[in-house]
Each structure stands twice: as structure tokens, then as C-alpha cells.
Design a protein around this motif. Structure first.
Motif, PDB file in Angstrom:
ATOM      1  N   GLN B 295     -81.086  75.241  43.348  1.00 17.04           N
ATOM      2  CA  GLN B 295     -80.806  74.793  41.982  1.00 17.04           C
ATOM      3  C   GLN B 295     -79.422  75.286  41.564  1.00 17.04           C
ATOM      4  N   PHE B 298     -76.771  73.255  43.111  1.00 17.24           N
ATOM      5  CA  PHE B 298     -76.684  71.948  42.458  1.00 17.24           C
ATOM      6  C   PHE B 298     -76.203  72.069  41.004  1.00 17.24           C
ATOM      7  N   SER B 300     -77.707  73.633  38.411  1.00 13.52           N
ATOM      8  CA  SER B 300     -78.690  73.626  37.322  1.00 13.52           C
ATOM      9  C   SER B 300     -79.400  74.966  37.208  1.00 13.52           C
ATOM     10  N   ASP B 319     -72.167  72.451  36.534  1.00 13.67           N
ATOM     11  CA  ASP B 319     -73.284  71.659  36.038  1.00 13.67           C
ATOM     12  C   ASP B 319     -73.595  70.512  36.998  1.00 13.67           C
ATOM     13  N   THR B 320     -74.711  69.854  36.731  1.00  9.69           N
ATOM     14  CA  THR B 320     -75.212  68.863  37.689  1.00  9.69           C
ATOM     15  C   THR B 320     -74.287  67.655  37.789  1.00  9.69           C
ATOM     16  N   VAL B 324     -72.853  66.116  41.291  1.00 10.54           N
ATOM     17  CA  VAL B 324     -72.961  64.724  41.737  1.00 10.54           C
ATOM     18  C   VAL B 324     -71.582  64.178  42.073  1.00 10.54           C
ATOM     19  N   TYR B 330     -79.751  66.158  44.894  1.00 13.26           N
ATOM     20  CA  TYR B 330     -80.883  67.077  44.890  1.00 13.26           C
ATOM     21  C   TYR B 330     -82.160  66.320  44.518  1.00 13.26           C
TER      22      TYR B 330
END
Lengths: 342, 492
Positions: B295, B298, B300, B319-320, B324, B330
């Protein structure tokens, strides 16, 4: 023949059950019919022309009078779909209104020297910026400050109204004529501008809610914030923008209202707006727990509440009782929308 | 008490969900009810639990014909149903949970905590577990929550206990604890129905089995006379692979490298690297920190120390969204909590990650989004009605495939799978494995987190075993065995 009739009935019942827009639409239609009947009883039947004239006039003033709340409710729809609530809209409204009054004061305001259009432009831009900023403040407290939306906006609601009232104790203002025409400009002998603003903003918000990433993220966050974050969405930024957008819309409502009326009573202006806006959203079928709702529903909801007030007025119900009817409409609407889960 | 169901039929509209099903379970017996999602297991158990009426057929209790009109009647006849999602209130104590809705009162009308605790302790003694009835349920780990549910059933004097996938959220030692409990109850004459996808567990704990497929009974018999491969074959209707799926491949450049990742109370000094085309496994027991670790990778999981390198360049993931954009994907654990958005339709659930890429002059082009999703849906063999149906209309396996679809369209460089086959039936599991291997073959660096040793062994080129937030050991493909993984995972 009988079979198609039956099919239609089944289809209608399915729509009634599954589509909240359909049931609110039907409720609105029924209210409009009753309202039309009540209006007809109040007018003499000299000619169809005068009846239609009367009907139209009633509708124009009804829509114009509710454009402000209607626009605020558009923002509130996004807030509630995202799983939040904004109690500060009435206070942001009075604060922005006061700002306009001070900035545009013809007799001795800060921009009095500029006179005319440049002062008005500065005032307008300042007003929407201020509205957006106050909303952004709420958004910051909620997203980055991790405060429950109810608490954060309850706080800002109190602060804004109290500070505004303190500074605006004995202020008398005169607004420039050109500013007043923002809402009073006549089209075909009617002041239609507030209705047009409302319609345009509703259309824009509808498109945003269906066709932009921001709009869809709002729905996604309201339904499942964790999943949305884990899908690479900056949830905090989206939430801040939701409240900023609401502040912006409230500022527009304040501009329309000050321009239409030409004055503002700082003690009472905008009070109760948060509840009226929330009521419109809820009656329009948006779920209080977030994730589900629609802009069209909110427009319907605003109209249902407005038509009911108009109706009570027409049949001469004591104004003290009108809030009771509003309450009954809210409860009735939610009972209707409740899905059968036996 | 002996339960027998004979010739049960049930249909919903034109859809036959059960055809001539017979099923029985007797005292001191654990009977497995097997089948893929949608095979009819839940419907059959709902008939037994009084939730649904049968169209035809009889239910016999100790030879007497019985009809349950509602769940209360079934319960008072001594049949208790323990659902997959536990029905416990975290903020109440154990005894309050066990007596919820049936509280004992003193003569004055107040709650009689002492008596309730005493009765709970009695049940715990009978089950041979050491639990304080006054402890809060929140403090319990998942296996003890399951045990409290079983205890509640016993407290209600249930003589038949139906358990729907009781081990889904448990780690291996927790599963052993629950199994021990089941064997203990069996020796006391309690009858149990065990619904599961996990065939090894069925082999370990059950006496008999019944397999349903598409609403029909396809097999039943003694567990001692069958094996996992045969059971799996009955469930899906064709041969199932249990051997390793791994193929020797040329690995590409290093894609993701972590050096000394730490976060307080979660993981400490974790370093690893994964190359293009590689499937790297992470496994361990509950509390090993692997989920928290990824997490954080990724973006988060909050702040962490240490350094990440993506294709050789140092990166910091805050942050996510940034993750990305960097090309990290994820697929989370707990699909319901983290994977799906229940108020949105299949299309939106399967495309949310890539919306920003399909924006044309400010608006999402749903036509493009739909085209991209359709390609993946076909690839993944997602079984669905219309793309506009809500995600909840799909079975668990198909929901998981929709979650996969949104990441496949994003085209990540690194894709992290956290418990990818949780609550997924055998057929869908194989489809997901195929997808993982296809991704790797296509040059994606794949990381699989799993608590199932079998899954790691079958899929991964290399496995890292974690223990209490630290890397305990690393195993290359040839050396992965369940024993070796367990040895490292328990800190040995």
C-alpha cells in the motif's frame, strides 16, 4: 390491446420503483396540475388569453423567486453525492452579498471612483472568487483536515455569519443601476434573467455530473471512497473542488439576488438556505448517504418545494403552516423513494 | 440430529437453480457442500435456513418431515447458519454478541451480565477454547471471531451448523484452530455442513462431500475415497491444473527496486527488486506487513522511509494518482471494501483508472471507454448481461475480473496483486492465473501477495516470505514448498 395496456402498466410500475427520477417527475406533474387548478379558481374566466397570461405570470415569478435556491441546490447535490453536507451555504451567501454591497457602493464604496462597468466587473469577479475561496476553505478542513463535513461547515457557518453581521452593522448602500440590470434586464417585458442563469447552470452541472472525470469521481467517492483512491484518484483534491464549486454557485446566487432586490438584510439573508437546499436535493431523490443522485432530480425537487409554497399561497394557507407542509413533503418524498427490500 | 433433504427443486422464473438435489448430514459428521459460484449451494442452504421455500422436495429432521417458513423456525429446530461475512458487532463484548436479541434479564428487568458470562464460559469450556466473555470482539483476530460465531450457534443449542466459506479471511494457523474446533465438536455429536472452494481444507476436515454444478448434483461420496484433482474436476466439469504454471522465460530489465523501506509498526528495512516479465511472490502470515508494504509502494499507506527506484530512477510516491502516472497498478484485497464501487455500473467500475486518458475537450468519451473495456472483458471472459448493469449483479469471480480489467487497460509497468483470488471460484481462479502469466509474458513486472502457499508455488518465479514486517527469506522457484514457506513464515 388489453395485453399492451397491461405491459405498459407493468413497465410504469417498474419505472416507479426503480427510477427515482420517474417518481419525482410524476410527483411534480401532480403538484403542477393541482396548482393550475387552484390558480384557475382564483382567476375569472373572461377569456382563455387572460387565463394563460395569468398562468404564465405566476410561473415566471415562481421560477425567478426560486432561482437562487435552485442554483445553490445544484452545488449541494454534488456535496451530498460525494457523501458530505454543506451547512455554510447561507452564511457564504450573506458574506458574498455583503462583499458586493461594500465594493459596489456608489456613494463612498472603495470602487466609487471607477464608477460604471470596470467597478462592476471587479466586484463580480471578486464575488465569485470569494465564494469559491470560502468553499475551498471548507474543502480543506474536510479533506486535508479530515473533519466530518457536518462539523466543519457548522463551524464556518457560524463564523461567517457572525463576522459579516459585525462588520455590516449600520451600512446603507446604493448599488449602481448597471449592476441591477444583471437580474432585472427585461426580455419581452419580463425579467427572465435569473431563470436563464439557473437553466444554464443546471445544464452545465448536468453535463459535468455525467461526462467529466470530476463529476464521475464525485459519484465514485460517495459510493466507495477507498476504492476510488485505490483507482488512482486524488480524492482530497476532488473533495476540495466539490466544496469550492458549491461556494462559487452560492456566490452566483448572491449576485443574482442582490442585483434583483438591490439590498440585503444581513440579519436574516440566507438563513435557512442550507435546509432549503438540502430539502430540494433530498426531495429530488439524491441519497443522503452518497453515491446516488442526479442534477435533474434536484431541479425537480426544487420545483416541487416551490410549487407547493405557491400552492399554499394560492389557496390561502396561513404562512405559519407552510414549513409544516415543507416538512411533510420531505418525509413523503423519502418514503416514496424508499426501495422495497423485504 | 440427522438432516436429510430429498429431491429438492427450485426455480426463479424460467431459471432452474436446483434440480432434484438430495443431501444429508448426521450427528458427528462434517459434510462438504462444493460447487462454483452460482452452482446452487446458497439456494440449497437458504431453503434449509427457512429463507426460501422449495418448489418441490422434502426436508426430514430425524426422519420427520419438516417445513421451515422463516429463519426463526429453522433456528429453533436446531439449525444454525454461519455466514461468510461475520455477523458480530465489533464494539460489543463477546458475551453481548452471543446473547444479542436474546439477552438474559434479572428479575428487576436489567441485563444479567453475570449469568450471560457464565453461560458463555460454559460453552467455551465445552469447545475447549480459552476466551474471556467480557473481551471486546474488536480485539479478536479473525479466527476467534469465527469461533465466537460457532459458540453462539452452540449456545442456541444448534445441533446442525452450516458454515459458509468460514476460512476465507483466515490465515493458515487460524484455519487450523478453527478445524481443531470443528473436530472437537464432531466428537461431541454436532453435525456440520462445510461450504468451501478450498479443496485441501475439505480433504483435511470433512467426512463426506456433495458437489453441485449448475443446479444439479454431480457427485457425492466419502472424502477418504477421493482426491483434490477429482473434486476439482467435478466442480468445473473438466480437468483442473494443480501443477506449477510457471514457464522458464527470459527476464527483462529491472523495473522496480526498493531499498530499506520502513514504516513504524508495519514493516522494517524491506529491500527487493522485480524485473520485467517476472512474477514475484510475497507471502507470510497475518501481521507480516506485506499488505501495508505494498500500500505504501502504491502511495496509499502514508509516509515511509527508504527509497524506491522505477526503471533505475529514484521515485517518491506520495499518492495513488502519482503511482498510476508512474505506471504502478494495485489490485487490492477485500474486493467489496477496496475493489468495487457498488453504486456504479460494470463499465464504470472496469474503467475508472483510465478515464483521464479518454477525455476529449473536457468530456469523457464514453464510446472510447466502452471500446477499451469490451476488449478486456472479452479477454478475461467476463460473464455479464449489459455493461450498464450494476457491478453487484455479477458473481464474485466476475467482479474480480472487472477490477482486473480496469488495471489491464491502464497498461502498468508494475502490477501488484493483493490476494487476487479471495472468494473466487475454481474456474475464475484459473482465468485470473492465466491473466497474471500473460501479463508477465508481455513484459510487465508482476508482484503477487498471497496467504495461500499453493498460489505462490504455482505462479511465482521467486517468493519472498515475510515475518513481522521483515523479509525472513527468499525462495527461488525450485525450492518453494509448503513446508519451507511455512517454516520461514513462522519465523523459524
Amino acid at each position: 390491446m388489453e395485453k399492451t395496456g397491461k405491459n405498459l402498466l407493468v413497465k410504469l410500475r417498474e419505472q416507479w420503483r426503480d427510477n427515482p427520477l420517474f417518481s419525482t417527475g410524476i410527483a411534480l406533474l401532480v403538484m403542477v396540475i393541482v396548482q393550475t387548478a387552484a390558480l384557475s379558481m382564483n382567476t375569472s374566466f373572461d377569456s382563455f388569453g387572460s387565463w394563460a397570461q395569468n398562468w404564465l405570470q405566476n410561473w415566471v415569478s415562481l421560477l425567478r423567486g426560486n432561482a437562487g435556491i435552485g442554483i445553490i441546490a445544484l452545488g449541494m447535490t454534488f456535496v451530498i453525492i460525494s457523501g458530505g453536507i454543506d451547512l455554510s451555504v447561507g452564511s457564504v451567501y450573506v458574506t458574498v452579498g455583503a462583499f458586493i454591497m461594500v465594493v459596489l457602493n456608489v456613494s463612498g464604496g472603495p470602487l466609487a471612483g471607477l464608477g460604471g462597468i470596470p467597478a462592476i466587473l471587479i466586484g463580480l469577479i471578486g464575488a465569485v472568487l470569494l465564494g469559491g475561496l470560502l468553499g475551498e476553505g471548507n474543502g480543506l478542513l474536510i479533506s486535508n483536515g479530515r473533519m466530518p463535513p457536518f462539523i466543519a461547515t457548522l463551524g464556518s457557518m457560524q463564523i461567517l455569519r457572525s463576522v459579516t453581521q459585525y462588520f455590516m452593522k449600520a451600512q446603507r448602500t446604493e448599488l449602481p443601476e448597471a449592476y441591477k440590470s444583471i437580474a432585472r434586464l427585461e426580455i419581452g417585458g419580463q425579467q427572465l434573467m435569473p431563470i436563464i442563469y439557473w437553466a444554464v447552470l443546471a445544464a452545465a452541472m448536468y453535463i459535468i455530473s455525467r461526462k467529466t472525470t470530476f463529476g464521475r469521481y464525485v459519484f465514485a467517492i460517495g459510493s466507495n471512497e477507498r476504492t476510488t483512491r485505490l483507482s488512482g484518484v486524488n480524492v482530497r483534491a476532488v473533495k476540495r473542488r466539490v466544496y469550492a464549486l458549491t461556494g462559487f454557485l452560492v456566490a452566483i446566487a448572491a449576485i443574482i439576488q442582490t442585483s434583483r432586490i438591490g439590498s440585503m438584510d444581513y440579519a436574516s439573508a440566507g438563513s435557512g438556505f442550507e435546509m432549503d437546499a438540502i430539502a430540494s436535493v433530498i426531495v429530488g431523490g439524491t441519497s443522503m448517504s452518497g453515491g446516488r443522485g442526479s442534477i435533474i432530480g434536484t431541479v425537480f425537487g426544487t420545483l416541487i418545494v416551490a410549487v407547493m409554497n405557491n400552492l399554499l399561497n394560492l389557496i390561502g394557507v396561513d404562512p405559519y403552516l407552510s414549513a409544516a407542509f415543507k416538512g411533510a413533503i420531505i418525509i413523503g418524498a423519502v418514503l416514496l423513494q424508499r426501495k422495497d427490500k423485504s | 440430529m440427522t438432516l436429510e433433504m430429498r429431491g429438492i427443486y427450485k426455480s426463479f422464473g424460467a431459471n432452474d437453480v436446483l434440480r432434484d438435489i438430495s443431501f444429508s448430514v448426521g450427528p458427528g459428521e462434517i459434510c462438504a457442500l462444493l460447487g462454483e459460484n452460482g452452482a446452487g449451494k446458497s439456494t440449497l442452504m437458504n431453503i434449509l435456513g427457512g429463507v426460501l421455500p422449495a418448489d418441490r422436495g422434502t426436508v426430514l429432521l430425524d426422519g420427520r418431515e419438516t417445513v421451515f417458513r422463516n429463519p426463526a423456525e429453522s433456528l429453533s429446530a436446531g439449525i444454525a447458519f454461519i455466514h461468510q461475512e461475520l455477523n458480530l458487532v465489533n464494539d460489543l463484548s463477546i458475551y453481548e454478541n452471543m446473547f444479542i436479541g436474546r439477552e438474559l434479564k434479572t428479575r428487576a428487568g436489567f441485563l444479567d451480565g453475570r449469568e450471560m458470562c457464565a453461560r458463555c464460559s460454559e460453552v467455551f469450556r465445552r469447545m475447549d477454547v480459552d476466551l474471556d466473555p467480557r473481551a471486546m470482539v474488536r480485539e479478536l483476530d479473525a479466527s476467534y471471531k469465527q469461533i465466537v460465531e460457532i459458540a453462539r450457534a452452540l449456545l442456541m443449542e444448534a445441533s446442525i451448523i452450516i458454515m459458509d466459506e468460514p476460512t476465507t479471511s483466515l490465515t493458515d494457523p487460524e484455519i487450523d484452530r478453527v478445524f481443531e474446533m470443528m473436530r472437537n465438536l464432531k466428537s461431541q455429536g454436532v453435525a456440520m455442513v462445510f461450504i468451501s472452494h478450498k479443496l485441501r481444507e475439505v480433504m483435511a476436515v470433512c467426512d463426506r462431500y456433495t458437489v453441485l454444478r449448475d443446479g444439479s448434483m454431480v457427485a457425492d461420496g466419502k472424502v477418504s475415497e477421493t482426491d483434490v484433482d477429482e473434486l476439482a474436476k467435478h466442480m468445473v466439469g473438466h480437468e483442473v491444473r494443480t501443477q506449477s504454471l510457471r514457464k522458464e522465460r527470459e527476464l527483462g530489465e529491472e523495473v522496480l527496486r526498493a531499498e530499506g523501506l520502513s514504516r513504524e509498526r508495519s514493516f522494517e528495512d524491506v529491500s527487493f527488486c522485480v524485473r520485467a516479465g517476472e512474477v514475484l511472490g510475497f507471502t507470510g502470515l497475518l501481521g507480516d506487513g506485506r499488505s501495508e508494504l505494498f500500500q505504501s509502494v502504491f502511495g496509499s499507506g502514508g509516509k515511509y522511509q527508504g527509497q524506491l527506484y522505477l526503471e533505475g530512477r529514484p521515485v517518491a510516491v506520495h499518492d495513488t494518482k502519482q503511482a498510476v502516472e508512474l505506471g504502478i497498478g494495485y489490485v487490492p484485497r477485500d474486493r467489496k471494501e477496496n475493489g468495487i464501487i457498488k453504486d456504479m455500473d460494470i463499465l464504470e467500475n472496469g474503467s475508472i483508472v483510465t478515464w483521464p486518458r479518454h477525455v476529449r475537450s473536457g468530456l469523457i468519451s464514453w464510446k472510447q471507454v466502452r471500446e477499451a473495456f469490451r476488449k478486456q472483458a472479452e479477454n478475461l471472459r467476463i460473464k455479464m448481461g449489459s455493461e450498464e448493469d450494476l457491478i453487484g449483479s455479477l458473481s464474485g469471480g466476475n467482479q474480480q475480473k472487472v477490477v482486473l480489467a480496469k488495471w489491464l487497460n491502464a497498461g502498468p509497468k508494475v502490477l501488484i496483486f493483493d490476494n487476487p483470488t479471495q472468494g473466487v471460484d475454481v474456474g475464475a481462479k484459473e482465468d485470473i492465473y492465466d491473466t497474471v502469466l500473460e501479463l508477465a509474458a508481455g513484459g510487465v513486472a508482476v508482484i503477487v501477495l498471497s496467504s495461500e502457499a499453493q498460489e505462490i508455488i504455482r505462479l511465482c518465479d521467486r517468493a519472498i516470505v515475510m515475518y513481522h514486517g521483515r523479509v525472513q527469506g527468499e525462495l527461488p522457484a525450485g525450492e518453494m514448498t509448503e513446508q519451507e514457506i511455512m517454516r520461514l513464515a513462522t519465523g523459524a
